[in-house]
Enzyme design. Structure first.
Site, PDB file in Angstrom:
ATOM      1  N   SER A  46      -0.550  -2.652   4.395  1.00 47.40           N
ATOM      2  CA  SER A  46      -1.724  -2.216   4.026  1.00 47.40           C
ATOM      3  C   SER A  46      -2.826  -0.937   5.133  1.00 47.40           C
ATOM      4  CB  SER A  46      -2.447  -2.343   2.693  1.00 47.40           C
ATOM      5  OG  SER A  46      -1.967  -1.953   1.548  1.00 47.40           O
ATOM      6  N   ARG A  51       6.913 -10.770   5.669  1.00 49.19           N
ATOM      7  CA  ARG A  51       7.054  -9.769   4.465  1.00 49.19           C
ATOM      8  C   ARG A  51       8.190  -9.274   5.874  1.00 49.19           C
ATOM      9  NH1 ARG A  51       3.526  -7.428   0.475  1.00 49.19           N
ATOM     10  NH2 ARG A  51       3.490  -8.921  -1.426  1.00 49.19           N
ATOM     11  N   ARG A  69       6.974 -12.263  -2.847  1.00 48.69           N
ATOM     12  CA  ARG A  69       6.845 -12.006  -1.537  1.00 48.69           C
ATOM     13  C   ARG A  69       5.434 -12.572  -1.519  1.00 48.69           C
ATOM     14  NH1 ARG A  69       5.116  -6.291  -2.776  1.00 48.69           N
ATOM     15  NH2 ARG A  69       4.280  -6.772  -4.750  1.00 48.69           N
ATOM     16  N   HIS A  70       4.806 -13.717  -2.041  1.00 56.47           N
ATOM     17  CA  HIS A  70       3.939 -14.060  -1.807  1.00 56.47           C
ATOM     18  C   HIS A  70       3.352 -15.495  -1.000  1.00 56.47           C
ATOM     19  CE1 HIS A  70       2.694 -10.995  -4.456  1.00 56.47           C
ATOM     20  NE2 HIS A  70       1.665 -10.482  -3.993  1.00 56.47           N
ATOM     21  N   ARG A  88      -4.865 -16.717   1.029  1.00 54.66           N
ATOM     22  CA  ARG A  88      -5.261 -16.252   0.017  1.00 54.66           C
ATOM     23  C   ARG A  88      -4.955 -17.415  -1.199  1.00 54.66           C
ATOM     24  NH1 ARG A  88      -4.569 -10.112   0.527  1.00 54.66           N
ATOM     25  NH2 ARG A  88      -4.933 -10.040   2.275  1.00 54.66           N
ATOM     26  N   GLU A 115       5.794  -3.473  -0.266  1.00 48.53           N
ATOM     27  CA  GLU A 115       5.247  -2.964   0.325  1.00 48.53           C
ATOM     28  C   GLU A 115       4.923  -3.960   1.734  1.00 48.53           C
ATOM     29  OE1 GLU A 115       1.287  -3.325  -1.197  1.00 48.53           O
ATOM     30  OE2 GLU A 115       0.217  -3.872   0.838  1.00 48.53           O
TER      31      GLU A 115
HETATM   32  P1  ATP Z   1       0.395  -7.201  -2.195  1.00 47.15           P
HETATM   33  O1  ATP Z   1       0.046  -5.992  -3.330  1.00 47.15           O
HETATM   34  O2  ATP Z   1       2.033  -6.834  -1.989  1.00 47.15           O
HETATM   35  O3  ATP Z   1       0.163  -8.169  -3.317  1.00 47.15           O
HETATM   36  P2  ATP Z   1      -2.207  -6.739  -1.301  1.00 47.15           P
HETATM   37  O4  ATP Z   1      -2.103  -5.052  -1.550  1.00 47.15           O
HETATM   38  O5  ATP Z   1      -2.649  -7.812  -1.402  1.00 47.15           O
HETATM   39  O6  ATP Z   1      -0.308  -7.060  -1.053  1.00 47.15           O
HETATM   40  P3  ATP Z   1      -3.120  -6.762   1.316  1.00 47.15           P
HETATM   41  O7  ATP Z   1      -4.327  -7.149   1.116  1.00 47.15           O
HETATM   42  O8  ATP Z   1      -3.110  -4.791   1.737  1.00 47.15           O
HETATM   43  O9  ATP Z   1      -1.980  -6.215   0.381  1.00 47.15           O
HETATM   44  O10 ATP Z   1      -2.225  -7.363   2.658  1.00 47.15           O
HETATM   45  C1  ATP Z   1      -1.985  -6.512   4.103  1.00 47.15           C
HETATM   46  C2  ATP Z   1      -0.568  -7.388   4.163  1.00 47.15           C
HETATM   47  O11 ATP Z   1       0.155  -8.505   4.248  1.00 47.15           O
HETATM   48  C3  ATP Z   1       0.822  -6.486   2.605  1.00 47.15           C
HETATM   49  O12 ATP Z   1       1.397  -5.410   2.333  1.00 47.15           O
HETATM   50  C4  ATP Z   1       1.432  -7.928   2.584  1.00 47.15           C
HETATM   51  O13 ATP Z   1       2.544  -7.118   3.403  1.00 47.15           O
HETATM   52  C5  ATP Z   1       1.059  -8.969   3.204  1.00 47.15           C
HETATM   53  N1  ATP Z   1       0.434  -9.780   2.496  1.00 47.15           N
HETATM   54  C6  ATP Z   1      -0.049  -9.508   1.407  1.00 47.15           C
HETATM   55  N2  ATP Z   1      -0.412 -10.755   0.534  1.00 47.15           N
HETATM   56  C7  ATP Z   1       0.561 -11.830   0.991  1.00 47.15           C
HETATM   57  C8  ATP Z   1       1.241 -13.074   1.056  1.00 47.15           C
HETATM   58  N3  ATP Z   1      -0.064 -13.377  -0.130  1.00 47.15           N
HETATM   59  N4  ATP Z   1       1.886 -13.195   1.705  1.00 47.15           N
HETATM   60  C9  ATP Z   1       2.274 -12.562   2.443  1.00 47.15           C
HETATM   61  N5  ATP Z   1       2.016 -12.004   2.803  1.00 47.15           N
HETATM   62  C10 ATP Z   1       0.977 -10.921   2.019  1.00 47.15           C
END
Ligand code: ATP
Length: 549
Positions: free
Chosen positions: A475, A523, A329-330, A321, A472
């Site tokens: 998803s 996470r 958390r990212h 990402r 979260e």
């Molecule tokens: P957030 O809203 O917390 O940024 P997201 O909605 O972008 O997450 P999704 O794309 O749906 O997340 O990704 C599914 C899962 O992957 C998330 O619930 C989370 O556990 C994990 N996740 C997403 N982005 C990240 C990140 N940048 N770093 C670590 N874990 C992530």
């Protein structure tokens, strides 16, 4: 003439005189005075030689006395080139806890600290993986000498040693070590790999619980950046060893649960020709004479496998990402636990199965990994998460109502902010006594184009998020499995469906309805253990500012 012939007696005495006759440098016999002087000098020289001989004898005797009777019991071993294979039976530090008192064991461990008490005793803390034990080298008359004690004290921190000793019950429990009910009385001690560089921080400092700093603010604190800069050393702490064993356990349990339900483990490509979910947040890499992108999720490939009749699939793999999010958390690279499954009637078949998957993981972690959890608790005490056998499901609109009830302004169709998600976590805990819950039916406009809208009210969708402690972890949703409908959804998002024709066309030949989700491994670990920062749950974290080590 007869007088001139010497008698026998006379002949002897003359010969004697001649023998004792000492001539001076001029060839003339020495005077009596000179003779006396010479005699004195000879006497002096003789005494000098006798004294030297005496001293040499004393020295030899002294040396004979200090011959080290323990010299074969310690030292530094040659570099291991696998030259011998003796089949020695080794014990682990962790197993010492249940070792029989009085038994003789051999271990290989790191020297975490050495602490001499006088010249005759030295305590060591030996560490292996998630366990530490106290060991003792103490002088005795036949196998452990003062030199051996001195050697023990001079072993550099973090060196690896091979130790044989007797398991002994200490006078009192050794609280500073994880194995507290026994200690090891060393009989042989050999360095197998010496730490020749000084470690950047001590393992004691790196393993200290936060609470101790409030008692003594002068204690050395190792901050997160220093840890991450020196991650190889940082990962050696018993806490980190336990955290990453738990991380591995989550993957293992995820696999175990899904394998038992006939899922297929897949490996989808991570180098792709176009951004899977829109152009933003994607890393572009050069690919021969053109560009490629690092996969932001295995979403399209999991779904294509459903169309290929795999029935149910999962993948454990990196997700990239390119978000400039500097939060707790990212990360820019994390491990995704992804799954996708065709269902017969309703996406809740999948949603509740995923809830059961998490309940299984939580239960089995408690059951099978209590040692690791207790080790982590020593440094990062946390309240175990609360969850119920029947998982709690709320709808997005229930969450909005709960927040409004607490006086918080929220929009019906906008995503919840991180702060509000946390508040919601607290409200849910108070009301339902759980830290783990699912939110169902998110507004359609805040979910990706491939999310199936709700039939009754298309403003909402058949989508869900899972939470631990108000954050979260997953998803998921029912996906659109009809190619024409998918195309129209893509167009509504302002994207040309032709840019993802391989994906859309996968649904033109008939495809089961299906749903799935994507979980962030780090996470889950961060929130389950309440570590406060995702980097603590990532082996070598990558974020917008960190690409090394
Ligand atoms: P957030 O809203 O917390 O940024 P997201 O909605 O972008 O997450 P999704 O794309 O749906 O997340 O990704 C599914 C899962 O992957 C998330 O619930 C989370 O556990 C994990 N996740 C997403 N982005 C990240 C990140 N940048 N770093 C670590 N874990 C992530």
């Amino acid at each position: 003439m007869a007088d001139s012939v010497p008698t026998d007696h006379k002949v002897e005495s003359v010969a004697e005189d001649l023998q004792n006759l000492v001539l001076g440098p001029d060839g003339e016999p020495l005077s009596k005075k000179a003779l006396k002087k010479l005699e004195k000098e000879r006497e002096k020289e003789k005494r000098k030689q006798e004294r030297a001989a005496e001293l040499a004898a004393e020295k030899a005797a002294r040396e004979a006395n200090v011959v080290d009777y323990a010299k074969d019991n310690y030292g530094k071993l040659e570099m291991n080139q696998s030259a011998s294979f003796e089949g020695t039976k080794f014990t682990t530090v962790r197993d010492l806890e249940s070792a029989q008192v009085g038994s003789v064991v051999t271990i290989i461990a790191r020297v975490q600290t050495t602490r001499p008490t006088g010249a005759k005793m030295c305590f060591l803390v030996l560490r292996e993986g998630t366990s530490t034990v106290q060991a003792l080298v103490s002088v005795n008359s036949d196998s452990i000498s003062k030199q051996m004690v001195k050697f023990a004290d001079t072993i550099s921190a973090e060196s690896l040693v091979r130790v044989t000793g007797v398991v002994v019950k200490p006078d009192e429990i050794v609280k500073s070590c994880t194995v507290g009910n026994v200690e090891l009385h060393i009989s042989t001690l050999f360095i197998t790999s010496e730490a020749t560089s000084r470690i950047p921080f001590s393992m004691e400092d790196a393993t200290r619980p936060e609470i101790e700093y409030t008692k003594d603010p002068l204690l050395v604190k190792v901050n997160l950046d220093t840890r991450l800069d020196n991650r190889v050393i940082d990962l050696r702490t018993i806490t980190n060893n336990a955290i990453f064993r738990l991380q591995a356990a989550v993957c293992k349990l995820f696999r175990e649960f899904l394998d038992n339900r006939d899922f297929v483990e897949i490996h989808s490509p991570k180098i792709i020709s176009s951004a899977s979910e829109g152009g933003a947040n994607v890393f572009q890499v050069s690919y021969f004479k053109r560009f490629a992108y690092l996969a932001q999720s295995p979403q399209f490939y999991k779904q294509m496998c459903i169309s290929s009749d795999f029935g149910a699939v999962y993948e454990i793999a990196p997700v990239f990402r390119a978000e400039d999010s500097n939060t707790h958390r990212h990360m820019t690279e994390y491990i995704g636990l992804d799954l996708e499954m065709s269902f017969k009637e309703h996406y809740h078949e999948v949603m509740y199965m995923i809830a059961d998957l998490f309940t299984f993981i939580f239960k089995e972690l408690e059951k099978r990994y209590s040692h690791e959890i207790s080790i982590i608790q020593r440094q990062y005490p946390f309240e175990p998460i609360k969850y119920s056998e029947k998982p709690l499901k709320l709808e997005f609109k229930d969450a909005v109502a709960l927040l409004r009830g607490a006086g918080i302004e929220v929009d019906d169709y906008e995503d919840l902010s991180t702060a509000n998600e946390r508040i919601l976590g607290g409200l849910v805990r108070d009301k339902y006594n759980t830290d783990f819950y699912m939110l169902d039916k998110f507004p359609t406009k805040i979910r990706p184009f491939y999310t199936m809208p709700d039939k009754e009210n298309p403003l909402y969708s058949n989508s869900y998020d899972f939470f631990i402690r108000g954050e979260e972890i997953m998803s998921g949703a029912q996906r659109v499995h009809d190619a024409d409908f998918l195309e129209s959804r893509i167009r509504e998002c302002g994207v040309d469906p032709a840019t993802m024709s391989d994906y859309v066309n996968a649904f033109r030949y008939g495809c089961s309805p299906h749903a799935g989700g994507g979980v962030g491994l780090e996470r889950v670990i961060m929130l389950y253990l309440n570590l406060g920062n995702i980097r603590r749950a990532s082996l070598f974290p990558r974020d917008p500012k960190r690409l090394d080590p």
